[in-house]
Design an enzyme around this catalytic site. Structure first.
Site, short mmCIF file in Angstrom:
data_model
loop_
_atom_site.label_atom_id
_atom_site.label_comp_id
_atom_site.label_asym_id
_atom_site.label_seq_id
_atom_site.Cartn_x
_atom_site.Cartn_y
_atom_site.Cartn_z
N ARG A 144 -0.61 -81.00 18.61
CA ARG A 144 -0.36 -80.10 17.49
C ARG A 144 -1.00 -80.66 16.23
NH1 ARG A 144 6.09 -79.15 17.66
NH2 ARG A 144 5.83 -80.85 16.19
N ARG A 175 1.74 -87.64 21.00
CA ARG A 175 2.47 -86.53 21.63
C ARG A 175 1.53 -85.38 22.00
NH1 ARG A 175 7.88 -84.41 18.73
NH2 ARG A 175 6.43 -83.61 17.15
N ARG A 198 4.50 -85.95 7.00
CA ARG A 198 5.74 -85.34 7.50
C ARG A 198 6.91 -86.29 7.40
NH1 ARG A 198 5.04 -83.85 13.43
NH2 ARG A 198 7.24 -83.39 13.38
N ARG A 219 19.09 -79.16 8.21
CA ARG A 219 18.00 -79.91 7.59
C ARG A 219 18.26 -80.15 6.10
NH1 ARG A 219 13.35 -80.35 10.71
NH2 ARG A 219 13.24 -78.94 12.49
N LYS A 257 14.88 -87.52 19.04
CA LYS A 257 16.07 -86.66 19.07
C LYS A 257 16.05 -85.72 20.28
CE LYS A 257 15.45 -84.89 14.93
NZ LYS A 257 14.22 -85.61 14.53
#
Length: 216
Positions: free
Chosen positions: A160, A127, A171, A88, A13
């Site tokens: 992270r 990432r 997640r 969300r 996104k």
């Protein structure tokens, strides 16, 4: 054009929204970014958000909605926006509808980016994020020029904790139901369009631009 990019974590996104921002000359509004800015600028809502974040709590809807509403009144949103990370929940989606009614505008397009779960896990686990400026890289698809160092500001790149594989899978699972409910909400409004987010960044961007042109 007022639009939302929906999709599970890792679907791209943010990457696609940034490219659309350049092509369409309308702002990419990522909730994480506007939270950081509101907190840094010590706005009343930013201070409220910080108090919850510092306490390790989720920021309540009313504060999140307030910060988004504040951002959508800025002059650069006059010709449209690309929302990424908001709404969300259905409650936030309904609040967004009310905000837009107040501004005498409405959503034109909600794009639901799709990819297989194993692809999302691989994307997220690779990432790396700059601790200073927030720039995002990928060890395979978009590595920095110097390993572990941000090209933009020279900051340190980290993985992270929520990008570790085990956490990533959790997640995605948590987000699946919420995203599906939002997709249904916008499907019922007749403005939801699904786009496959595989085949390379430029290919996905081409699909998005074709869809946007068709819906102008």
């Amino acid at each position: 054009m007022d639009m939302i990019l929906l999709g599970l974590p890792g679907v791209g996104k943010g990457t696609q929204a940034k490219k659309l921002e350049e092509s369409l000359e309308i702002p990419h509004i990522a909730t994480g970014d506007i939270f950081r800015k509101a907190i840094k600028n010590e706005t009343p809502l930013g201070k409220k958000a910080k108090s919850f974040i510092d306490a390790g709590e989720l920021v309540p809807d009313e504060v999140t909605i307030g910060i988004v509403k504040e951002r959508l009144t800025k002059p650069d949103c006059e010709n449209g926006f690309i929302l990424d990370g908001f709404p969300r929940t259905i409650a936030q989606a309904e609040a967004l509808d009310e905000i837009l009614v107040e501004q005498n505008r409405e959503l034109d397009l909600v794009i639901y980016l799709q990819a297989e779960i194993d692809i999302l896990v691989k994307r997220l686990a690779g990432r790396r994020v700059c601790v200073d400026c927030g720039a995002v890289y990928h060890v395979e698809n978009d590595p920095p020029e110097v390993e572990g160092v941000c090209d933009k500001c020279g900051g340190k790149l980290i993985q992270r904790s929520d990008d570790q594989e085990k956490t990533v899978k959790k997640r995605i699972e948590v987000n699946k139901e919420k995203t599906a409910k939002l997709a249904d909400y916008y499907q019922n409004k007749g403005i939801l369009h699904e786009v496959e987010s595989t085949g390379g960044i430029d290919k996905v961007q081409q699909r998005l631009m074709e869809l946007i042109e068709a819906n102008k």
